[in-house]
Design a protein around this motif. Structure first.
Motif, mmCIF file in Angstrom:
data_model
loop_
_atom_site.group_PDB
_atom_site.id
_atom_site.type_symbol
_atom_site.label_atom_id
_atom_site.label_comp_id
_atom_site.label_asym_id
_atom_site.label_seq_id
_atom_site.Cartn_x
_atom_site.Cartn_y
_atom_site.Cartn_z
ATOM 1 N N HIS A 296 74.106 35.312 41.493
ATOM 2 C CA HIS A 296 75.565 35.348 41.982
ATOM 3 C C HIS A 296 75.958 34.009 43.009
ATOM 4 O O HIS A 296 75.385 33.737 44.166
ATOM 5 C CB HIS A 296 75.706 36.596 43.137
ATOM 6 C CG HIS A 296 77.095 36.600 43.527
ATOM 7 N ND1 HIS A 296 77.170 36.911 45.010
ATOM 8 C CD2 HIS A 296 78.270 36.591 43.098
ATOM 9 C CE1 HIS A 296 78.271 37.164 45.257
ATOM 10 N NE2 HIS A 296 79.177 36.693 44.455
ATOM 11 N N SER B 197 81.976 38.063 49.211
ATOM 12 C CA SER B 197 80.649 38.058 49.288
ATOM 13 C C SER B 197 79.729 38.430 50.319
ATOM 14 O O SER B 197 78.629 39.074 50.017
ATOM 15 C CB SER B 197 80.206 36.316 49.046
ATOM 16 O OG SER B 197 80.802 35.906 47.836
ATOM 17 N N GLN C 12 76.802 41.365 49.542
ATOM 18 C CA GLN C 12 75.534 40.959 49.988
ATOM 19 C C GLN C 12 75.051 42.173 51.131
ATOM 20 O O GLN C 12 74.030 42.494 50.937
ATOM 21 C CB GLN C 12 75.594 39.388 50.632
ATOM 22 C CG GLN C 12 75.640 38.518 49.525
ATOM 23 C CD GLN C 12 76.109 37.208 50.009
ATOM 24 O OE1 GLN C 12 76.379 37.097 51.359
ATOM 25 N NE2 GLN C 12 76.307 36.333 49.297
ATOM 26 N N TYR D 248 66.682 43.352 44.893
ATOM 27 C CA TYR D 248 67.246 42.248 45.863
ATOM 28 C C TYR D 248 66.415 41.881 46.919
ATOM 29 O O TYR D 248 66.274 42.443 47.988
ATOM 30 C CB TYR D 248 68.511 43.175 46.512
ATOM 31 C CG TYR D 248 69.436 41.944 47.138
ATOM 32 C CD1 TYR D 248 70.293 41.243 46.380
ATOM 33 C CD2 TYR D 248 69.529 41.863 48.577
ATOM 34 C CE1 TYR D 248 71.197 40.366 46.794
ATOM 35 C CE2 TYR D 248 70.392 41.146 49.056
ATOM 36 C CZ TYR D 248 71.217 40.170 48.236
ATOM 37 O OH TYR D 248 71.931 39.521 49.015
ATOM 38 N N ALA E 151 71.958 37.544 52.845
ATOM 39 C CA ALA E 151 72.252 36.731 51.564
ATOM 40 C C ALA E 151 71.159 35.736 51.490
ATOM 41 O O ALA E 151 70.329 35.722 52.498
ATOM 42 C CB ALA E 151 73.381 35.747 51.476
ATOM 43 N N ILE F 77 68.528 40.243 41.511
ATOM 44 C CA ILE F 77 69.651 39.555 42.107
ATOM 45 C C ILE F 77 69.541 38.385 43.233
ATOM 46 O O ILE F 77 68.784 38.821 44.203
ATOM 47 C CB ILE F 77 70.804 40.630 42.525
ATOM 48 C CG1 ILE F 77 71.139 41.591 41.541
ATOM 49 C CG2 ILE F 77 71.999 39.661 43.039
ATOM 50 C CD1 ILE F 77 71.869 42.786 41.971
ATOM 51 N N SER G 123 71.665 36.079 45.561
ATOM 52 C CA SER G 123 73.029 35.684 45.886
ATOM 53 C C SER G 123 73.155 35.016 47.090
ATOM 54 O O SER G 123 72.539 35.023 48.226
ATOM 55 C CB SER G 123 73.956 37.143 46.219
ATOM 56 O OG SER G 123 74.791 37.034 46.566
#
Length: 309
Positions: A6, A14, A18, A35, A44, A95, A97
């Motif tokens: 991402h 964002s 996050q 994550y 993040a 993910i 990010s």
């Protein structure tokens, strides 16, 4: 393993996304989506993303080394820790990010990312905001941080900086082409907000049959306050004045403290209509390129429908 990167863009929720992913990471891992808690700053994966970034690493100089060889060692070791953490919970997807990844970078930047994730199936996920709204939000953030230039002077430099990512198409294309990413998912911020799917869309993209959303904890839809055009002009006058820096910070804080928080997705109008229209006109070619290369024919009308308002 599938890795969903991402990349932002900036100013598209964002931080809220996050926070949502990080807060729900344990539940997500139980349903096959990791994550990983590696390189995390403010929810993040900023330490991973900032390491090879031409400027962002300076904001984390207490952790990220300055020497290029040490940077590369830091980057590859953190990516390996990220992948190990994802494998340890036996997930099928992970993910990563960070909006630091939004921008146009040199070929060697992408080469290291491709090498670090060479054994993974990579997917790109990007959220785009209506250009006039994105530019206004970016300028507003600059004003809140002390920007003292008028909009025209600020925008001239902003749009000429590759790391600003003003050319949406080139940002996405460089990631896709340099890393050999075949699956690119592009969403508009406005559509996600109007459909109340800012938090769930990425998860549904990874697993269309997911049925665990009622187990997740969601964040508030209210976001930081945004001043009116008049208040933005007041911030500019403070920032460009000759008063002491500490006094400027105090005045900005007082102004922002007295503004009501706004609902996520609320339209910004801090620039005159003519300036907003000029931005929209300048982005016609960029939007056309994105639609031709990355948006299916059956999705085009709906995809940018909210941008025509």
């Amino acid at each position: 393993m599938n890795i969903y990167i991402h990349i932002g863009s900036t100013k598209t929720g964002s931080s809220a996304l996050q926070h949502f992913l990080n807060k729900n990471s344990n539940i997500l891992s139980e349903h096959g989506i990791a994550y990983p808690d590696v390189g995390i700053v403010s929810d993040a994966h900023h330490l991973i993303a900032a390491t090879l970034h031409p400027m962002a690493f300076k904001m984390h100089s207490n952790v990220i080394p300055d020497n290029i060889d040490q940077k590369l060692e830091f980057f590859y070791s953190r990516v390996e820790q990220f992948l190990t953490a994802a494998r340890n919970v036996r997930t099928h997807s992970a993910i990563l990010s960070s909006e630091y990844l939004w921008g146009e970078f040199q070929p060697e930047f992408y080469a290291h990312w491709r090498e670090a994730f060479k054994d993974c199936n990579l997917h790109l996920y990007a959220i785009l905001r209506r250009p006039d709204q994105w530019v206004q939000s970016s300028y507003l953030q600059a004003l809140k941080s002390g920007e003292g230039r008028a909009y025209a002077d600020w925008y001239r430099q902003f749009k000429s900086s590759p790391t600003s990512g003003t050319d949406y198409y080139q940002v996405i294309k460089r990631w896709a082409d340099n890393l050999g990413i075949e699956t690119v998912y592009i969403r508009t911020y406005e559509n996600l907000v109007s459909n109340n799917s800012l938090f769930n869309d990425l998860l549904k993209t990874i697993n269309p049959h997911a049925n665990f959303f009622d187990k997740l904890t969601y964040s508030s839809r209210l976001v930081n306050p945004s001043p009116t055009q008049e208040m933005a002009e007041l911030l500019l006058s403070i920032n460009s004045s000759n008063i002491q820096v500490d006094h400027k910070k105090t005045l900005r804080k007082l102004i922002l403290m007295n503004l009501k928080k706004r609902d996520i997705g609320e339209l910004l109008e801090i620039l005159p209509l003519g300036e907003r229209n000029a931005v929209a006109l300048a982005y016609k070619g960029v939007i056309g390129n994105i639609m031709r290369e990355y948006i299916g024919s059956d999705q085009k009308r709906q995809f940018f429908k909210s941008w025509l308002a």
